[in-house]
Write a protein that holds these residues in place. Structure first.
Motif, short mmCIF file in Angstrom:
data_model
loop_
_atom_site.label_atom_id
_atom_site.label_comp_id
_atom_site.label_asym_id
_atom_site.label_seq_id
_atom_site.Cartn_x
_atom_site.Cartn_y
_atom_site.Cartn_z
N GLU A 181 0.85 -1.19 0.00
CA GLU A 181 0.00 0.00 0.00
C GLU A 181 0.88 1.24 0.00
N ILE A 182 0.60 2.14 -0.91
CA ILE A 182 1.34 3.40 -0.99
C ILE A 182 0.48 4.47 -0.34
N THR A 183 0.99 5.05 0.75
CA THR A 183 0.25 6.05 1.52
C THR A 183 1.05 7.35 1.53
N PRO A 184 0.43 8.45 1.96
CA PRO A 184 1.17 9.71 2.09
C PRO A 184 2.34 9.61 3.09
N GLY A 209 4.22 6.90 3.48
CA GLY A 209 5.22 5.96 3.00
C GLY A 209 4.58 4.70 2.44
N ILE A 210 5.38 3.66 2.33
CA ILE A 210 4.93 2.40 1.75
C ILE A 210 4.77 1.36 2.86
#
Length: 84
Positions: free
Chosen positions: A56-59, A61-62
């Motif tokens: 999952e790529i989030t604001p 980080g990963i």
């Protein structure tokens, strides 16, 4: 692709615009695929049955999680509860 015996697939929403029978066939085929597969999908059943690693790529980080999507959701919920 079938003639070359590919061992890597990159798919973007492979079950969109398919009927239920076709979705089931794609799910079975991807589950049986012996190579590497990276895919993006909104189809919960496909993600939960085919994926064995969630990225999952989030604001912030990963997040790289090894396991099923259902396990990842439980991990994510427990993590959020622990943070407050």
């Amino acid at each position: 692709m079938m003639l070359y015996g590919s061992n890597f697939l990159l798919l973007d929403q492979p079950t969109d615009h398919l009927d239920l029978e076709s979705i089931s066939a794609v799910n079975n085929g991807l589950s049986a695929f012996k190579g590497n597969l990276i895919f993006y999908s909104h189809d919960y059943e496909l993600v939960n049955t085919v994926a064995n690693r969630i990225i999952e790529i989030t604001p912030d980080g990963i997040v790289d999680y090894s396991g099923t999507y259902e396990d990842y959701l439980a991990y994510k919920k427990a993590r959020e509860e622990a943070q407050g």
